[in-house]
Design an enzyme around this catalytic site. Structure first.
Site, PDB file in Angstrom:
ATOM      1  N   MET A 299      40.478  28.243  48.701  1.00  0.00           N
ATOM      2  CA  MET A 299      41.098  29.301  49.516  1.00  0.00           C
ATOM      3  C   MET A 299      42.578  28.964  49.626  1.00  0.00           C
ATOM      4  O   MET A 299      42.937  27.871  50.063  1.00  0.00           O
ATOM      5  CB  MET A 299      40.411  29.374  50.886  1.00  0.00           C
ATOM      6  N   GLU A 300      43.381  29.961  49.270  1.00  0.00           N
ATOM      7  CA  GLU A 300      44.813  29.752  49.069  1.00  0.00           C
ATOM      8  C   GLU A 300      45.631  29.718  50.355  1.00  0.00           C
ATOM      9  O   GLU A 300      46.687  30.345  50.438  1.00  0.00           O
ATOM     10  CB  GLU A 300      45.325  30.851  48.139  1.00  0.00           C
ATOM     11  N   HIS A 328      48.109  31.841  43.708  1.00  0.00           N
ATOM     12  CA  HIS A 328      48.130  32.737  44.873  1.00  0.00           C
ATOM     13  C   HIS A 328      49.401  32.553  45.711  1.00  0.00           C
ATOM     14  O   HIS A 328      49.722  33.422  46.529  1.00  0.00           O
ATOM     15  CB  HIS A 328      46.925  32.478  45.772  1.00  0.00           C
ATOM     16  N   TYR A 413      38.584  40.119  39.721  1.00  0.00           N
ATOM     17  CA  TYR A 413      39.157  38.952  39.045  1.00  0.00           C
ATOM     18  C   TYR A 413      39.365  39.221  37.562  1.00  0.00           C
ATOM     19  O   TYR A 413      40.448  39.021  37.027  1.00  0.00           O
ATOM     20  CB  TYR A 413      38.217  37.746  39.193  1.00  0.00           C
TER      21      TYR A 413
HETATM   22  N1  BES Z   1      40.871  33.977  47.825  1.00  0.00           N
HETATM   23  C1  BES Z   1      39.730  33.575  47.080  1.00  0.00           C
HETATM   24  C2  BES Z   1      38.508  33.326  47.928  1.00  0.00           C
HETATM   25  C3  BES Z   1      38.034  34.509  48.756  1.00  0.00           C
HETATM   26  C4  BES Z   1      38.070  35.805  48.276  1.00  0.00           C
HETATM   27  C5  BES Z   1      37.516  34.298  50.014  1.00  0.00           C
HETATM   28  C6  BES Z   1      37.644  36.861  49.071  1.00  0.00           C
HETATM   29  C7  BES Z   1      37.079  35.353  50.796  1.00  0.00           C
HETATM   30  C8  BES Z   1      37.147  36.646  50.328  1.00  0.00           C
HETATM   31  C9  BES Z   1      40.018  32.343  46.237  1.00  0.00           C
HETATM   32  O1  BES Z   1      41.303  32.313  45.730  1.00  0.00           O
HETATM   33  C10 BES Z   1      39.092  32.360  45.062  1.00  0.00           C
HETATM   34  O2  BES Z   1      39.172  33.274  44.288  1.00  0.00           O
HETATM   35  N2  BES Z   1      38.240  31.349  44.922  1.00  0.00           N
HETATM   36  C11 BES Z   1      37.298  31.242  43.827  1.00  0.00           C
HETATM   37  C12 BES Z   1      37.776  30.258  42.797  1.00  0.00           C
HETATM   38  C13 BES Z   1      38.522  30.810  41.641  1.00  0.00           C
HETATM   39  C14 BES Z   1      38.815  29.716  40.616  1.00  0.00           C
HETATM   40  C15 BES Z   1      37.885  31.980  40.973  1.00  0.00           C
HETATM   41  C16 BES Z   1      35.999  30.701  44.385  1.00  0.00           C
HETATM   42  O3  BES Z   1      35.953  30.398  45.571  1.00  0.00           O
HETATM   43  O4  BES Z   1      35.037  30.587  43.648  1.00  0.00           O
HETATM   44 ZN    ZN Z   2      41.611  33.772  44.307  1.00  0.00          ZN
END
Ligand code: BES
Ligand code: ZN
Length: 632
Positions: A299-300, A328, A413
């Site tokens: 989480m960024e 991010h 994504y």
């Molecule tokens: N910001 C997201 C996590 C998120 C998105 C939390 C929506 C709550 C709601 C974070 O940057 C993310 O995308 N994490 C991914 C990892 C990434 C390498 C694809 C994860 O947690 O798997």
């Molecule tokens: Zn992300």
């Protein structure tokens, strides 16, 4: 009215509003909220054009026995002179008193009716002169915060607390306007038991914590306006290890050495990202490795990325996660989706940027492979979301009446990332890079929408070239379903050897020798490309050849267990149970437990047994979803 006219009208209204409210606290002018129809946030009760929060000052004590944070939030307000009230978001926190923070006069307040997902509006009456309000409150029982007992931590000695704000969870512990388009500066004084350390997603505001009777008080201040979902806290037995000039990692002492080793490329990633996307504007880039219940990979949170410990593989093979969270710092934290409908602007742009960083740090072959894995993930996501005409395969998606996290799919994504790759391929890398850097600069510290992104693309890159406009199919990508015809295919050579091995496996020959030399991405390609239907004998052979039940790589383990569960493969069940009770990452536990639960005769009893044991470990946002399966 045209969009432009609405925008202009709102700019006038807001500048009038700003002059009424006087100078704003914080280093820079607070970005105005957008007033176009596509920037109205259906997931917040706030009416920011009437009265909006510009700064949040928290003064909180962390009470592990009561599982609450309690204290006050003082809000700076920018308002129309005529505004009679300010509306905040709330979900479960309890208010004991609200006062005008300058005069101490009590202010009337009331909670309106809301919904299960969004919580309730908190309306606070404003006197004509009110500019700051103080809310005395205590946090909700669950929501953003997860409280861990010592036994649920790595060190087993001290309790632990952390928050997860995205998307709409911070309204359980921070009384403010919880919409990504309402940016706020913030500061916090956090008092914790003296053995513990509190870290937050902002620069530290004092050299040393303040010692009290059995307590320590930490202060943080974020001088840049940020979306409120980016306010984050972690409290525990934490130690810090520097990694580079402006990078470092926090973790429990027993986790710290392995964490630091895994993260040794971080400083280089920051330098690379700056070359690609422009100056890093947040000062330090630190990370914290959380306990295994952390529900996401990463989480960024600004200045302090939160990380799952499950990315530690011992060989840095899962560190594209760091490239992602770091990216991010531009896409998401500088230019932020105005509402969750434009979530792809955060995640798609970041996924594209992540692979550009990976290309520089780990080489083009690795990046090409990760792009190819992404394209496979996109194709599955299209299938999972109703096929090429499914409404949720749009980038700009309609989330009205639903939880924002319904939009948390690989469409955002991977279709988002594929969109940017397509534009890059058509205009050339150099021109695209200039555009992307400019996009972040022009919208730094501001909310953005899909329409704004398309307008920028047209103004900066298309520039009236009708042939290019037609080639790009911009509107089809953003507002249409499925994958447009001009998408850039994966390099068929990216996994040539692995793909040949998949074909051989289908004929009964496993790549026993080759597997040892394969990277994590190659192993993932192999496991996810095998036919979904496997016999017990085939699964036995896979397990015996590659020791899959024992792998220390959690992504490989997840790919294996997914295949095993789909085929009711009993010998993987002990490994499955270990995996599901040892960590609580949503991406891993949700699909496995769902698949088990839906398999009435074989899987469901396993799901019931595992969930009973695992539930206390999982974060409330994960249990909220899994509880609906009726396993407990
Ligand atoms: N910001 C997201 C996590 C998120 C998105 C939390 C929506 C709550 C709601 C974070 O940057 C993310 O995308 N994490 C991914 C990892 C990434 C390498 C694809 C994860 O947690 O798997
Ligand atoms: Zn992300």
């Amino acid at each position: 009215m045209t969009r432009l006219a609405i925008l202009l009208a709102s700019a006038v209204a807001l500048s009038a509003c700003q002059s009424l409210s006087g100078p704003v606290t914080g280093a820079r002018q607070i970005a105005p909220v957008l007033a176009t129809a596509d920037a109205v946030d259906p997931h917040s009760f706030a009416r920011p054009l009437e009265a909006r929060v510009t700064n949040v000052a928290l003064d909180l004590a962390v009470d592990f026995a009561a599982r609450q944070v309690a204290g006050s939030a003082t809000l700076d307000i920018q308002r129309q002179a005529s505004a009679r009230e300010i509306v905040l978001d709330s979900k479960g926190y309890q208010v004991s008193r609200v006062v005008d923070a300058d005069s101490n006069a009590p202010l009337a307040y009331n909670f309106g009716t809301g919904t299960e997902a969004l919580g309730r509006p908190l309306s606070i009456a404003l006197a004509p002169t009110t500019r700051r309000i103080r809310i005395d409150y205590r946090s909700a029982g669950d929501g953003s915060l997860q409280w861990l007992q010592p036994s649920q931590t790595a060190g087993k000695r001290q309790p632990y607390l952390f928050s997860q704000g995205q998307s709409i969870f911070n309204r359980s512990w921070i009384p403010t306007q919880d919409s990504p388009g309402i940016r706020q500066t913030w500061e916090a004084r956090i008092t914790v038991p003296e053995a513990l350390t509190a870290v937050m997603s902002a620069p530290s505001a004092s050299a040393r914590p303040l010692a009290g009777p059995g307590t320590r008080t930490f202060t943080y201040r974020m001088a840049e306006p940020v979306a409120p979902y980016l306010i984050a806290i972690a409290v525990g037995d934490l130690k810090f290890q520097p990694l580079g000039a402006r990078t470092g990692v926090w973790a429990e002492p027993v986790t710290l050495p392995a964490a630091a080793r895994e993260l040794e490329d971080t400083e280089k990633m920051v330098e690379t990202a700056e070359r690609l996307f422009g100056k890093y504007r947040w000062g330090r880039y630190d990370m914290i490795v959380l306990p295994p219940s952390f529900p996401f990979g990463g989480m960024e949170n600004p200045t302090l990325t939160f990380l799952t410990p499950t990315f530690i593989a011992g060989d840095k093979s899962l560190t594209s996660l760091i490239a992602h969270e770091l990216a991010h710092s531009w896409s998401g934290n500088l230019a932020t989706n105005a509402t969750w409908a434009d979530f792809w602007l955060n995640e798609g742009t970041t996924t594209y940027a992540e692979r550009r960083i990976v290309e520089e740090v780990y080489g083009p072959k690795v990046a090409r492979q990760q792009v190819a894995l992404g394209i496979d993930a996109l194709e599955s996501a299209i299938q999972d979301n109703g096929g090429p005409t499914g409404a949720d395969t749009r980038l700009a998606i309609d989330l009205r009446g639903r939880h924002p996290d319904d939009g948390l799919t690989d469409i955002a994504y991977e279709k988002g990332s594929a969109f940017l790759r397509m534009v890059e391929a058509n205009v050339g890398r150099q021109r695209f890079d200039t555009f992307l850097r400019g996009w972040f600069d022009r919208h730094a510290f501001q909310p953005v929408t899909s329409a704004m992104f398309l307008a920028d693309l047209r103004r900066e890159l298309v520039r009236g070239d009708a042939a290019l406009e037609q080639r790009l199919q911009l509107d089809r990508w953003v507002y249409g379903t499925g994958i447009p015809t001009n998408t850039i295919a994966a390099d068929p050579q990216a996994f040539a050897e692995v793909d040949a091995a998949v074909a051989a496996a289908a004929r009964g020959t496993l790549p026993s020798a080759a597997w040892t030399g394969w990277t994590t991405d190659e192993r993932l390609r192999f496991l996810t490309r095998l036919p979904r239907k496997q016999s017990p004998a085939q699964l036995d052979a896979l397990e015996r050849s590659f020791g899959l039940n024992e792998t220390g790589n959690n992504e490989v383990l997840f790919a294996w267990l997914t295949l095993a569960v789909a085929n009711r493969y009993q010998p993987a069940v002990p490994a499955l149970e270990r995996f599901l009770t040892a960590q609580g990452r949503r991406k891993f536990v949700r699909p496995l437990i769902k698949t088990l639960a839906e398999d009435r005769s074989w899987g469901r009893p396993i799901a019931v047994r595992v969930y009973r044991q695992a539930r206390p470990l999982y974060h409330p946002l994960v249990t909220a979803e899994l509880d609906k399966l009726g396993l407990n």
